[in-house]
Motif scaffolding. Structure first.
Motif, PDB file in Angstrom:
ATOM      1  N   TYR A 136      30.732  55.309  38.487  1.00 28.58           N
ATOM      2  CA  TYR A 136      29.639  54.370  38.775  1.00 28.58           C
ATOM      3  C   TYR A 136      29.173  53.669  37.508  1.00 28.58           C
ATOM      4  O   TYR A 136      28.927  52.455  37.511  1.00 28.58           O
ATOM      5  CB  TYR A 136      28.486  55.122  39.431  1.00 28.58           C
ATOM      6  CG  TYR A 136      27.157  54.399  39.416  1.00 28.58           C
ATOM      7  CD1 TYR A 136      26.990  53.186  40.084  1.00 28.58           C
ATOM      8  CD2 TYR A 136      26.062  54.919  38.726  1.00 28.58           C
ATOM      9  CE1 TYR A 136      25.772  52.527  40.075  1.00 28.58           C
ATOM     10  CE2 TYR A 136      24.846  54.275  38.711  1.00 28.58           C
ATOM     11  CZ  TYR A 136      24.699  53.077  39.382  1.00 28.58           C
ATOM     12  OH  TYR A 136      23.499  52.423  39.362  1.00 28.58           O
ATOM     13  N   ALA A 137      29.068  54.413  36.408  1.00 28.99           N
ATOM     14  CA  ALA A 137      28.601  53.836  35.141  1.00 28.99           C
ATOM     15  C   ALA A 137      29.554  52.729  34.666  1.00 28.99           C
ATOM     16  O   ALA A 137      29.108  51.683  34.172  1.00 28.99           O
ATOM     17  CB  ALA A 137      28.488  54.926  34.082  1.00 28.99           C
ATOM     18  N   LYS A 184      29.203  49.736  37.078  1.00 33.18           N
ATOM     19  CA  LYS A 184      27.901  49.098  36.857  1.00 33.18           C
ATOM     20  C   LYS A 184      27.933  48.235  35.605  1.00 33.18           C
ATOM     21  O   LYS A 184      27.439  47.106  35.611  1.00 33.18           O
ATOM     22  CB  LYS A 184      26.817  50.171  36.729  1.00 33.18           C
ATOM     23  CG  LYS A 184      25.387  49.641  36.614  1.00 33.18           C
ATOM     24  CD  LYS A 184      24.410  50.808  36.510  1.00 33.18           C
ATOM     25  CE  LYS A 184      22.966  50.364  36.391  1.00 33.18           C
ATOM     26  NZ  LYS A 184      22.451  49.802  37.674  1.00 33.18           N
ATOM     27  N   ARG A 185      28.538  48.757  34.523  1.00 34.57           N
ATOM     28  CA  ARG A 185      28.600  47.984  33.275  1.00 34.57           C
ATOM     29  C   ARG A 185      29.486  46.751  33.433  1.00 34.57           C
ATOM     30  O   ARG A 185      29.168  45.675  32.922  1.00 34.57           O
ATOM     31  CB  ARG A 185      29.115  48.871  32.130  1.00 34.57           C
ATOM     32  CG  ARG A 185      29.211  48.151  30.790  1.00 34.57           C
ATOM     33  CD  ARG A 185      27.889  47.550  30.388  1.00 34.57           C
ATOM     34  NE  ARG A 185      28.008  46.631  29.253  1.00 34.57           N
ATOM     35  CZ  ARG A 185      27.271  45.547  29.075  1.00 34.57           C
ATOM     36  NH1 ARG A 185      26.339  45.215  29.976  1.00 34.57           N
ATOM     37  NH2 ARG A 185      27.441  44.780  28.022  1.00 34.57           N
ATOM     38  N   ASP A 232      27.460  44.265  35.375  1.00 35.91           N
ATOM     39  CA  ASP A 232      26.420  43.720  34.500  1.00 35.91           C
ATOM     40  C   ASP A 232      26.995  42.661  33.558  1.00 35.91           C
ATOM     41  O   ASP A 232      26.436  41.564  33.407  1.00 35.91           O
ATOM     42  CB  ASP A 232      25.776  44.837  33.662  1.00 35.91           C
ATOM     43  CG  ASP A 232      24.825  45.708  34.463  1.00 35.91           C
ATOM     44  OD1 ASP A 232      24.425  45.295  35.564  1.00 35.91           O
ATOM     45  OD2 ASP A 232      24.481  46.796  33.967  1.00 35.91           O
ATOM     46  N   SER A 255      20.207  46.508  32.367  1.00 31.85           N
ATOM     47  CA  SER A 255      21.141  46.404  33.483  1.00 31.85           C
ATOM     48  C   SER A 255      20.551  45.430  34.504  1.00 31.85           C
ATOM     49  O   SER A 255      19.375  45.090  34.425  1.00 31.85           O
ATOM     50  CB  SER A 255      21.360  47.779  34.117  1.00 31.85           C
ATOM     51  OG  SER A 255      22.239  47.689  35.221  1.00 31.85           O
ATOM     52  N   GLY A 269      16.107  47.778  33.948  1.00 23.57           N
ATOM     53  CA  GLY A 269      16.788  46.679  34.614  1.00 23.57           C
ATOM     54  C   GLY A 269      15.947  45.455  34.895  1.00 23.57           C
ATOM     55  O   GLY A 269      14.736  45.431  34.675  1.00 23.57           O
ATOM     56  N   CYS A 295      14.557  46.277  40.626  1.00 23.84           N
ATOM     57  CA  CYS A 295      14.728  47.600  41.215  1.00 23.84           C
ATOM     58  C   CYS A 295      14.070  47.585  42.594  1.00 23.84           C
ATOM     59  O   CYS A 295      13.825  46.504  43.141  1.00 23.84           O
ATOM     60  CB  CYS A 295      14.143  48.684  40.316  1.00 23.84           C
ATOM     61  SG  CYS A 295      14.904  50.315  40.579  1.00 23.84           S
ATOM     62  N   ARG A 353      20.809  56.094  43.166  1.00 20.88           N
ATOM     63  CA  ARG A 353      21.584  55.014  42.564  1.00 20.88           C
ATOM     64  C   ARG A 353      23.087  55.131  42.839  1.00 20.88           C
ATOM     65  O   ARG A 353      23.653  56.217  42.856  1.00 20.88           O
ATOM     66  CB  ARG A 353      21.330  54.950  41.052  1.00 20.88           C
ATOM     67  CG  ARG A 353      21.941  56.081  40.262  1.00 20.88           C
ATOM     68  CD  ARG A 353      21.363  56.138  38.852  1.00 20.88           C
ATOM     69  NE  ARG A 353      22.123  57.040  38.009  1.00 20.88           N
ATOM     70  CZ  ARG A 353      22.057  58.363  38.074  1.00 20.88           C
ATOM     71  NH1 ARG A 353      21.260  58.933  38.960  1.00 20.88           N
ATOM     72  NH2 ARG A 353      22.783  59.103  37.261  1.00 20.88           N
ATOM     73  N   PHE A 412      26.799  52.146  43.220  1.00 18.12           N
ATOM     74  CA  PHE A 412      27.285  50.776  43.059  1.00 18.12           C
ATOM     75  C   PHE A 412      26.895  49.883  44.233  1.00 18.12           C
ATOM     76  O   PHE A 412      26.352  48.794  44.048  1.00 18.12           O
ATOM     77  CB  PHE A 412      28.803  50.790  42.881  1.00 18.12           C
ATOM     78  CG  PHE A 412      29.392  49.433  42.622  1.00 18.12           C
ATOM     79  CD1 PHE A 412      29.178  48.790  41.404  1.00 18.12           C
ATOM     80  CD2 PHE A 412      30.153  48.792  43.589  1.00 18.12           C
ATOM     81  CE1 PHE A 412      29.715  47.528  41.161  1.00 18.12           C
ATOM     82  CE2 PHE A 412      30.688  47.536  43.348  1.00 18.12           C
ATOM     83  CZ  PHE A 412      30.465  46.902  42.132  1.00 18.12           C
ATOM     84  N   ASP A 427      23.157  49.283  44.429  1.00 15.96           N
ATOM     85  CA  ASP A 427      22.749  48.253  43.467  1.00 15.96           C
ATOM     86  C   ASP A 427      22.969  46.855  44.042  1.00 15.96           C
ATOM     87  O   ASP A 427      22.111  45.979  43.922  1.00 15.96           O
ATOM     88  CB  ASP A 427      23.543  48.391  42.160  1.00 15.96           C
ATOM     89  CG  ASP A 427      23.055  49.537  41.284  1.00 15.96           C
ATOM     90  OD1 ASP A 427      22.069  50.211  41.672  1.00 15.96           O
ATOM     91  OD2 ASP A 427      23.648  49.759  40.219  1.00 15.96           O
TER      92      ASP A 427
END
Length: 214
Positions: free
Chosen positions: A17-18, A21-22, A25, A134, A162, A165, A191, A193, A196
């Protein structure tokens, strides 16, 4: 009176996920900066022409794990507004740490429009591109606000801050600080993907229809 149980954070590292997400972003903020460059140029000119001072408002905010970073917005207040805050605290219309005043005299005429439409937030695309923020995450607080956090509220700093949210698309400025904290902690627990992406879509419509904007 019903007593709400505090939200217990079940923080788990999510490496896949990290990464996703990056990537989202980086590419979304880069695309946004390119596609909206013409609009940002127009806003910059109008900010400069309608009030004295710099185009951008740059301040320190507290990010993940308490790390400080430079936070960018289009300037919507007159120069020196931060120094006037102490004199206005007695007019605070919210309960809690954050400050809110309906007819804040520090906001410029064009600044009111920028805030109403959330266009003052566009420079934060640079924060997202450089990795200090983010797209989705708890809104970054000032060091002054974080100094007043209790242990429960400090959990907001467990993830990268972020642009939007849960509370930005669930009432925006019409929510109390305690409600915002609860929603931020709910996000940290939930949280993911696709979650988000859902919050980004909801935020788009909240901004489009001016839901809860000041």
């Amino acid at each position: 009176m019903e007593v709400k149980e505090p939200i217990i954070i079940k923080y788990r590292k999510k490496p896949i996920y990290a990464i996703l997400k990056r990537l989202m972003d980086f590419f979304c903020s880069l695309l946004g900066l390119i596609l909206l460059s013409w609009l940002m140029l127009i806003i910059a000119i109008l900010v400069k022409c309608t009030s004295k001072g710099p185009v951008f408002y740059v301040s320190q905010r507290v990010g993940k794990n308490g790390k400080l970073f430079k936070f960018y917005k289009f300037r919507s207040m007159r120069v020196g507004a931060d120094k006037e805050l102490d004199d206005l605290l007695k007019y605070n219309e919210t309960q809690g740490i954050t400050f809110k005043m309906k007819d804040d005299p520090r906001i410029t005429k064009f600044g009111k429009f920028l805030r109403k439409t959330s266009l003052d937030e566009l420079p934060q695309l640079w924060n997202i591109l450089n990795g200090s923020m983010s797209i989705v995450g708890p809104r970054p607080a000032t060091p002054r606000e974080v100094e007043q956090y209790n242990d429960y509220q400090r959990q907001r700093l467990m993830v990268k801050q972020g642009l939007t949210c849960i509370w930005q698309c669930s009432g925006r400025s019409n929510t109390t600080f305690d409600e915002q904290v609860d929603m931020d902690l709910k996000y940290i627990n939930k949280r993911g993907f696709f979650y988000d992406i859902w919050l980004i879509i909801k935020t788009f419509f909240a901004v489009l229809f001016g839901k809860g904007a000041e």
